[in-house]
Write a protein that holds these residues in place. Structure first.
Motif, PDB file in Angstrom:
ATOM      1  N   THR A  48       0.827  -1.210   0.000  1.00 42.13           N
ATOM      2  CA  THR A  48       0.000   0.000   0.000  1.00 42.13           C
ATOM      3  C   THR A  48       0.859   1.256   0.000  1.00 42.13           C
ATOM      4  N   LEU A  73      -3.461   3.498  -4.169  1.00 46.40           N
ATOM      5  CA  LEU A  73      -4.220   2.899  -3.082  1.00 46.40           C
ATOM      6  C   LEU A  73      -4.523   3.850  -1.922  1.00 46.40           C
ATOM      7  N   GLY A  74      -3.808   4.960  -1.820  1.00 47.18           N
ATOM      8  CA  GLY A  74      -4.091   5.926  -0.758  1.00 47.18           C
ATOM      9  C   GLY A  74      -5.465   6.546  -0.945  1.00 47.18           C
ATOM     10  N   LYS A  75      -6.098   6.906   0.150  1.00 42.69           N
ATOM     11  CA  LYS A  75      -7.477   7.405   0.081  1.00 42.69           C
ATOM     12  C   LYS A  75      -7.602   8.922   0.129  1.00 42.69           C
ATOM     13  N   LYS A  76      -6.596   9.605   0.677  1.00 38.52           N
ATOM     14  CA  LYS A  76      -6.741  11.056   0.783  1.00 38.52           C
ATOM     15  C   LYS A  76      -5.392  11.758   0.850  1.00 38.52           C
ATOM     16  N   PRO A 109      -8.319  15.633  -3.571  1.00 36.05           N
ATOM     17  CA  PRO A 109      -8.664  14.253  -3.914  1.00 36.05           C
ATOM     18  C   PRO A 109      -7.469  13.542  -4.544  1.00 36.05           C
ATOM     19  N   THR A 110      -7.425  12.221  -4.417  1.00 36.44           N
ATOM     20  CA  THR A 110      -6.327  11.475  -5.015  1.00 36.44           C
ATOM     21  C   THR A 110      -6.386  11.505  -6.543  1.00 36.44           C
ATOM     22  N   THR A 111      -7.509  11.907  -7.112  1.00 28.39           N
ATOM     23  CA  THR A 111      -7.591  12.087  -8.569  1.00 28.39           C
ATOM     24  C   THR A 111      -6.759  13.275  -9.038  1.00 28.39           C
ATOM     25  N   THR A 122      -1.912   2.927   9.826  1.00 31.80           N
ATOM     26  CA  THR A 122      -3.157   3.620  10.163  1.00 31.80           C
ATOM     27  C   THR A 122      -3.170   4.010  11.632  1.00 31.80           C
ATOM     28  N   GLU A 174      -4.766   6.890   7.253  1.00 35.08           N
ATOM     29  CA  GLU A 174      -4.719   5.511   6.789  1.00 35.08           C
ATOM     30  C   GLU A 174      -3.471   5.265   5.948  1.00 35.08           C
ATOM     31  N   ASP A 203      -2.119   7.260   2.748  1.00 32.77           N
ATOM     32  CA  ASP A 203      -2.492   8.679   2.718  1.00 32.77           C
ATOM     33  C   ASP A 203      -1.229   9.543   2.642  1.00 32.77           C
TER      34      ASP A 203
END
Length: 216
Positions: free
Chosen positions: A5, A12-15, A44-46, A77, A179, A182
């Motif tokens: 991760t 894979l990171g969420k934020k 955002p990760t986008t 986390t 997490e 991140d």
């Protein structure tokens, strides 16, 4: 060895939790007061874009600014992390840019609106490869530099951060569970400024990591 991760944090990171005005001279150059507690916003990760891809100017933006930053990649986390345990949650570091639609941000600030469009648009977070902790043993004292078309624009040092890394991890984790994968963006030194279509940005963390992006 970094976990899957952490090594694939961009996928894979969420934020992305970003810290605003974490260098006194940068706050001053934008006419902002020096904060007494961290100013946080999310990307955002986008917004990630990697070397070989281009930075895009978002719709209705007439003033796109560069901001070079040291990123912290979370390796474990945690919530309500104490400062003395913060290092246990660091999986590595990363070079990043917090591209900012300054005119959209200024308009939002005047109206008391969020900065989301100005900070979170696609390609607003150019990002490098994971830097292992052993390659950056003293992240609190490293050079951050940025050049536009070969001309130096930003040349600062993380030792000048208002809020240091352990404090930021602890403070942020009181509000957001951090997490694995991140990223925390720790703020930018002074020297931010505009880039235009066709400009080439080179940036780095000392001689440890560097990248190049072109503005499309």
């Amino acid at each position: 060895m970094a976990s899957t991760t952490v090594s694939r944090f961009r996928e894979l990171g969420k934020k992305i939790v970003a810290v605003g005005r974490n260098y006194k001279e940068h706050a001053a150059e934008l006419g902002n007061a020096v904060p007494t507690k961290p100013i946080l916003f999310l990307k955002p990760t986008t917004s990630y874009v990697t070397q070989g891809q281009n930075i895009k100017i978002p719709p209705n933006c007439k003033s796109l600014h560069h901001e070079v930053e040291l990123g912290i990649v979370i390796g474990k986390t945690g919530s309500h992390i104490t400062e003395d345990r913060a290092a246990d949650h660091i999986g590595g570091y990363v070079l990043a840019l917090d591209m900012t639609a300054r005119d959209l941000q200024d308009e939002a600030k005047k109206k008391g609106h969020p900065w989301t469009l100005a900070k979170g648009f696609d390609t607003s977070c150019p990002i490098g490869d994971l830097i292992s902790k052993d390659k950056l043993p003293n992240p609190e004292n490293v050079q951050l530099w940025l050049k536009v078309n070969g001309q130096t624009k930003q040349d600062g040092n993380t030792k000048d951060m208002i809020f240091d890394i352990p404090f930021l991890i602890s403070y942020i984790s009181k509000y957001f569970t951090l997490e694995e994968g991140d990223v925390i963006l720790t703020g930018t030194p002074s020297g931010v400024g505009p880039v235009d279509k066709g400009d080439v940005i080179d940036a780095g963390i000392g001689d440890v990591s560097s990248f190049r992006f072109q503005v499309e």
